[in-house]
Design a protein around this motif. Structure first.
Motif, mmCIF file in Angstrom:
data_model
loop_
_atom_site.group_PDB
_atom_site.id
_atom_site.type_symbol
_atom_site.label_atom_id
_atom_site.label_comp_id
_atom_site.label_asym_id
_atom_site.label_seq_id
_atom_site.Cartn_x
_atom_site.Cartn_y
_atom_site.Cartn_z
ATOM 1 N N PRO A 399 0.806 -1.232 0.000
ATOM 2 C CA PRO A 399 0.000 0.000 0.000
ATOM 3 C C PRO A 399 0.834 1.275 0.000
ATOM 4 O O PRO A 399 0.511 2.229 -0.706
ATOM 5 C CB PRO A 399 -0.832 -0.138 1.288
ATOM 6 N N ILE A 400 1.920 1.281 0.776
ATOM 7 C CA ILE A 400 2.742 2.486 0.849
ATOM 8 C C ILE A 400 3.400 2.769 -0.504
ATOM 9 O O ILE A 400 3.511 3.933 -0.924
ATOM 10 C CB ILE A 400 3.812 2.372 1.961
ATOM 11 N N ASN A 401 3.795 1.718 -1.226
ATOM 12 C CA ASN A 401 4.426 1.919 -2.529
ATOM 13 C C ASN A 401 3.404 2.346 -3.581
ATOM 14 O O ASN A 401 3.700 3.180 -4.451
ATOM 15 C CB ASN A 401 5.141 0.645 -2.967
ATOM 16 N N LYS A 402 2.218 1.770 -3.507
ATOM 17 C CA LYS A 402 1.166 2.164 -4.444
ATOM 18 C C LYS A 402 0.789 3.627 -4.235
ATOM 19 O O LYS A 402 0.646 4.399 -5.196
ATOM 20 C CB LYS A 402 -0.063 1.282 -4.248
ATOM 21 N N TYR A 403 0.684 4.014 -2.972
ATOM 22 C CA TYR A 403 0.360 5.408 -2.660
ATOM 23 C C TYR A 403 1.475 6.339 -3.126
ATOM 24 O O TYR A 403 1.230 7.419 -3.664
ATOM 25 C CB TYR A 403 0.139 5.561 -1.158
ATOM 26 N N THR A 404 2.725 5.914 -2.933
ATOM 27 C CA THR A 404 3.866 6.738 -3.351
ATOM 28 C C THR A 404 3.847 6.993 -4.852
ATOM 29 O O THR A 404 4.143 8.109 -5.311
ATOM 30 C CB THR A 404 5.187 6.052 -2.942
ATOM 31 N N GLU A 405 3.506 5.969 -5.633
ATOM 32 C CA GLU A 405 3.442 6.143 -7.088
ATOM 33 C C GLU A 405 2.391 7.188 -7.466
ATOM 34 O O GLU A 405 2.608 8.024 -8.349
ATOM 35 C CB GLU A 405 3.122 4.803 -7.756
ATOM 36 N N LEU A 406 1.236 7.134 -6.796
ATOM 37 C CA LEU A 406 0.192 8.129 -7.071
ATOM 38 C C LEU A 406 0.656 9.537 -6.700
ATOM 39 O O LEU A 406 0.402 10.510 -7.421
ATOM 40 C CB LEU A 406 -1.078 7.772 -6.283
ATOM 41 N N LEU A 407 1.355 9.628 -5.584
ATOM 42 C CA LEU A 407 1.846 10.923 -5.116
ATOM 43 C C LEU A 407 2.888 11.491 -6.078
ATOM 44 O O LEU A 407 2.902 12.699 -6.374
ATOM 45 C CB LEU A 407 2.433 10.763 -3.710
ATOM 46 N N ARG A 408 3.745 10.640 -6.599
ATOM 47 C CA ARG A 408 4.752 11.100 -7.561
ATOM 48 C C ARG A 408 4.092 11.652 -8.827
ATOM 49 O O ARG A 408 4.521 12.660 -9.386
ATOM 50 C CB ARG A 408 5.683 9.937 -7.929
ATOM 51 N N GLY A 409 3.058 10.948 -9.272
ATOM 52 C CA GLY A 409 2.349 11.431 -10.448
ATOM 53 C C GLY A 409 1.726 12.797 -10.232
ATOM 54 O O GLY A 409 1.779 13.679 -11.110
ATOM 55 N N LEU A 410 1.141 13.004 -9.045
ATOM 56 C CA LEU A 410 0.533 14.290 -8.716
ATOM 57 C C LEU A 410 1.563 15.411 -8.741
ATOM 58 O O LEU A 410 1.335 16.490 -9.313
ATOM 59 C CB LEU A 410 -0.119 14.205 -7.337
ATOM 60 N N LEU A 411 2.720 15.182 -8.128
ATOM 61 C CA LEU A 411 3.753 16.219 -8.053
ATOM 62 C C LEU A 411 4.342 16.516 -9.427
ATOM 63 O O LEU A 411 4.694 17.655 -9.734
ATOM 64 C CB LEU A 411 4.848 15.787 -7.074
ATOM 65 N N ALA A 412 4.469 15.475 -10.246
ATOM 66 C CA ALA A 412 4.962 15.695 -11.612
ATOM 67 C C ALA A 412 3.983 16.554 -12.404
ATOM 68 O O ALA A 412 4.381 17.421 -13.188
ATOM 69 C CB ALA A 412 5.187 14.352 -12.299
ATOM 70 N N GLN A 413 2.681 16.312 -12.185
ATOM 71 C CA GLN A 413 1.671 17.107 -12.859
ATOM 72 C C GLN A 413 1.683 18.573 -12.400
ATOM 73 O O GLN A 413 1.253 19.465 -13.123
ATOM 74 C CB GLN A 413 0.290 16.503 -12.614
ATOM 75 N N ALA A 414 2.211 18.790 -11.192
ATOM 76 C CA ALA A 414 2.312 20.155 -10.679
ATOM 77 C C ALA A 414 3.613 20.830 -11.122
ATOM 78 O O ALA A 414 4.022 21.844 -10.537
ATOM 79 C CB ALA A 414 2.230 20.126 -9.151
ATOM 80 N N SER A 415 4.291 20.231 -12.123
ATOM 81 C CA SER A 415 5.513 20.784 -12.730
ATOM 82 C C SER A 415 6.744 20.663 -11.842
ATOM 83 O O SER A 415 7.717 21.396 -12.015
ATOM 84 C CB SER A 415 5.309 22.262 -13.119
ATOM 85 N N PHE A 416 6.712 19.734 -10.874
ATOM 86 C CA PHE A 416 7.898 19.468 -10.060
ATOM 87 C C PHE A 416 8.634 18.263 -10.646
ATOM 88 O O PHE A 416 8.012 17.308 -11.113
ATOM 89 C CB PHE A 416 7.510 19.193 -8.609
ATOM 90 N N MET A 417 9.963 18.323 -10.621
ATOM 91 C CA MET A 417 10.795 17.248 -11.161
ATOM 92 C C MET A 417 11.291 16.361 -10.025
ATOM 93 O O MET A 417 11.801 16.862 -9.005
ATOM 94 C CB MET A 417 11.991 17.832 -11.929
ATOM 95 N N GLU A 418 11.181 15.048 -10.203
ATOM 96 C CA GLU A 418 11.600 14.131 -9.141
ATOM 97 C C GLU A 418 13.115 13.957 -9.140
ATOM 98 O O GLU A 418 13.756 13.875 -10.188
ATOM 99 C CB GLU A 418 10.939 12.764 -9.314
ATOM 100 N N VAL A 419 13.689 13.883 -7.938
ATOM 101 C CA VAL A 419 15.112 13.576 -7.775
ATOM 102 C C VAL A 419 15.234 12.411 -6.798
ATOM 103 O O VAL A 419 14.333 12.150 -6.002
ATOM 104 C CB VAL A 419 15.916 14.788 -7.255
ATOM 105 N N LEU A 420 16.346 11.713 -6.881
ATOM 106 C CA LEU A 420 16.645 10.627 -5.949
ATOM 107 C C LEU A 420 17.997 10.916 -5.319
ATOM 108 O O LEU A 420 19.005 11.004 -6.027
ATOM 109 C CB LEU A 420 16.668 9.276 -6.670
ATOM 110 N N THR A 421 18.023 11.069 -4.024
ATOM 111 C CA THR A 421 19.266 11.391 -3.327
ATOM 112 C C THR A 421 19.709 10.202 -2.482
ATOM 113 O O THR A 421 18.953 9.257 -2.264
ATOM 114 C CB THR A 421 19.090 12.627 -2.441
#
Length: 601
Positions: A399-421
């Motif tokens: 569930p936490i990973n499924k939710y994370t994927e949805l959250l990433r999509g939302l932020l990308a749609q808001a014009s934010f770029m994902e980074v991995l540190t």
């Protein structure tokens, strides 16, 4: 996977049987290794350099055999033949005779204090009355090369030195001296060098195979060196042995020393070399111990090597049967393990209890699951009957990973770029740089970090994003980035003493970066989760969040707020404090948000 080259006729002679290529391929499969190729020196040369390159090369058949990476005992013909003969029930598992001389006659290696910072450990042993011929000598050298490239990790963990003991005068000392103070004639060289002149010489020497190893100690103010009692240099580990004590076909007594940064692997390497070549001693499989004495105050102090006693494991037939999917008794299981060079005995027939002894050559045996694997190999993978599993389950995303994927999509749609540190970071970046105090109860600290910049597990995502902004300082503004990843914090209520929490961190960097940019993103995330603002009378959401004045020192006073949900603070947003920006060498204003997103599940 390591691959070894074995002359077919020599192999068949030692196995006392000739096989067709197909028969030997099947035997390899049954034993858990693979016949990778059937070739010759001539054929290999022609593949690399054409027909002309193969002229004058031997056409004798060579088997290229692929062995498991953790089976160091199979890296030479001696070990492979021994293992196959035991598997074929032609020999019994080997027993090694370790002779410990009395206190007056035992060979001693004294380890000086100066070696501790650079290469602190050494182990040693002696093979007496060895008989070499050309094939044995070549195999002896090849095994050392294979070990150096495998378990020794290009000599960074362990370096092997072998010497003609009759040319040296014990006792030995293991020291660390300035390069200019070390003078000797390196192996196969015509003149003497100092440590200072040797390294430049190797760097410029054509086709020098030692170049990759120079960097291991090149920057050290002292180099490790082993002397005998007459100050004759035996070796300059991990680079080169001295020419004075080089092994030749006429050598009868072999002094083996392994210097290391990893004590456990040093013992494995020493035991492997002994096990493979002690069979050529006048009394086969005998070895003479050496004593290592540490001047520095270490847990070792004084040790006798080699330590070749078998390690005892306990397991049950039911455990092994359930993991493999077969039904055999403990007695039959013990016979199968003995074929794999793991002597076993049934200690409780009713309970199916087994005691298994892993010899010095089987350092790959660490757990009963390793024993189970060898039972499966000896039983035969092709003999395991295929059947439907007794349990059925349906896979699904956490569930936490499924939710994370949805959250990433939302932020990308808001014009934010994902980074991995990086999950590991520097302690000062996690606390000092962002104005936080280390209470010694929050961060998981690494006991022995290899790199100073990675000495704790991150407790916030914000430092990683700020470092990303600095590295992207030349990028066009505004910079909008986010990360949804785990942070780790100490927690005494868990089994591991620490707990992962999934966080969202977003950062807006621009010349006019205001609080409104990041607050609008927070509102969008809350809307997605069905959470309304506490003062929003139009919202029909049952859960409400609120903002309250924050005291988080990472953010600018008066421009920061804690995010509160269900009466608990789940994160903070605000304009990043100028001092924090200065610590990360960022010149543009930044606004940031970091919240715990597991509260939404």
């Amino acid at each position: 996977m390591p691959t070894i080259d074995i002359l077919r006729e020599s192999l068949f002679e030692k196995l006392e049987k000739k096989y067709s290529d197909k028969e030997f391929e099947d035997l390899c499969f049954e034993f858990g290794i693979e016949l990778d190729d059937v070739t010759s020196e001539k054929e290999m040369a022609e593949k690399k350099g054409g027909i002309e390159a193969g002229q004058g090369k031997s056409e004798e058949v060579i088997y290229k055999i692929e062995v498991p990476a953790n089976r160091y005992d199979l890296l030479c013909i001696e070990g492979l033949v021994s293992a196959l003969r035991i598997f074929l029930k032609k020999d019994q598992p080997t027993k090694y005779d370790v002779k410990v001389p009395d206190e007056k006659s035992i060979i001693t290696v004294t380890v000086k204090n100066q070696t501790n910072p650079i290469r602190p450990f050494v182990v040693a042993a002696v093979l007496r009355d060895v008989t070499f011929d050309e094939a044995r000598y070549k195999s002896f050298i090849d095994l050392q090369d294979k070990l150096h490239h495998n378990i020794c990790r290009q000599r960074t963990l362990v370096a092997i030195g072998t010497h003609d003991l009759d040319t040296l005068t014990p006792p030995f000392t293991y020291e660390a001296l300035p390069p200019k103070d070390i003078k000797f004639k390196p192996l196969n060289e015509e003149k003497e060098f100092t440590g200072e002149t040797l390294f430049p010489y190797y760097r410029t020497k054509e086709n020098c195979k030692l170049k990759p190893f120079l960097k291991i100690i090149d920057q050290s103010p002292v180099y490790p060196v082993i002397y005998d009692s007459k100050r004759t240099v035996c070796s300059l580990p991990p680079i080169i042995n001295g020419d004075h004590s080089k092994i030749e076909l006429s050598t009868k007594n072999v002094f083996i020393e392994c210097t290391a940064t990893d004590h456990t692997k040093a013992q494995i390497v020493l035991n492997t070399v002994i096990a493979m070549f002690s069979g050529y001693c006048s009394k086969p499989f005998s070895v003479e111990s050496c004593k290592v004495v540490y001047e520095a105050k270490t847990p070792l102090v004084q040790e006798i090597y080699p330590k070749m006693d078998p390690i005892k494991f306990s397991t049950t037939a039911s455990y092994i049967n359930s993991r493999i999917g077969i039904k055999i008794g403990a007695g039959e299981m013990a016979k199968l393990l003995t074929r794999m060079n793991l002597p076993a005995k049934v200690t409780d027939e009713a309970k199916g209890q087994l005691t298994v002894w892993a010899p010095a050559t089987r350092s790959d045996i660490l757990h009963p699951c390793d024993i189970m694997e060898d039972v499966a190999i000896a039983y035969g993978y092709n003999n395991i009957v295929k059947r439907m599993p007794t349990t059925f389950c349906v896979a699904m995303q956490q569930p936490i990973n499924k939710y994370t994927e949805l959250l990433r999509g939302l932020l990308a749609q808001a014009s934010f770029m994902e980074v991995l540190t990086f999950a590991l970071c520097a302690k000062n970046e996690t606390f000092d740089y962002i104005g936080q105090q280390d209470d010694k109860k929050t961060a998981v600290t690494l006991a022995n970090p290899r790199v100073e910049g990675f000495n704790i597990v991150r407790t916030y995502l914000l430092p990683g994003l700020l470092k990303t902004i600095y590295e992207s300082s030349s990028a066009r503004k505004p910079i909008r980035i986010f990360e949804v990843s785990d942070v780790v914090r100490l927690d005494n209520t868990t089994e591991t003493g620490a707990k992962n929490r999934r966080h969202l961190c977003a950062l807006w960097c621009d010349s006019k970066s205001g609080l409104e940019h990041i607050q609008s993103l927070l509102r969008r995330v809350m809307d997605m989760n069905g959470v309304g603002f506490v003062d929003d009378k139009k919202s029909k959401a049952k859960r409400r969040y609120s903002l309250k004045e924050s005291e988080n020192p990472s953010y600018f006073e008066g421009r920061r707020a804690d995010v509160v949900l269900d009466g608990k603070v789940i994160g903070t947003m605000g304009i990043v404090h100028p001092n924090v920006l200065e610590n990360f060498r960022i010149k543009s204003p930044c606004s940031a948000l970091e919240i715990d997103v597991e509260v939404f599940l």
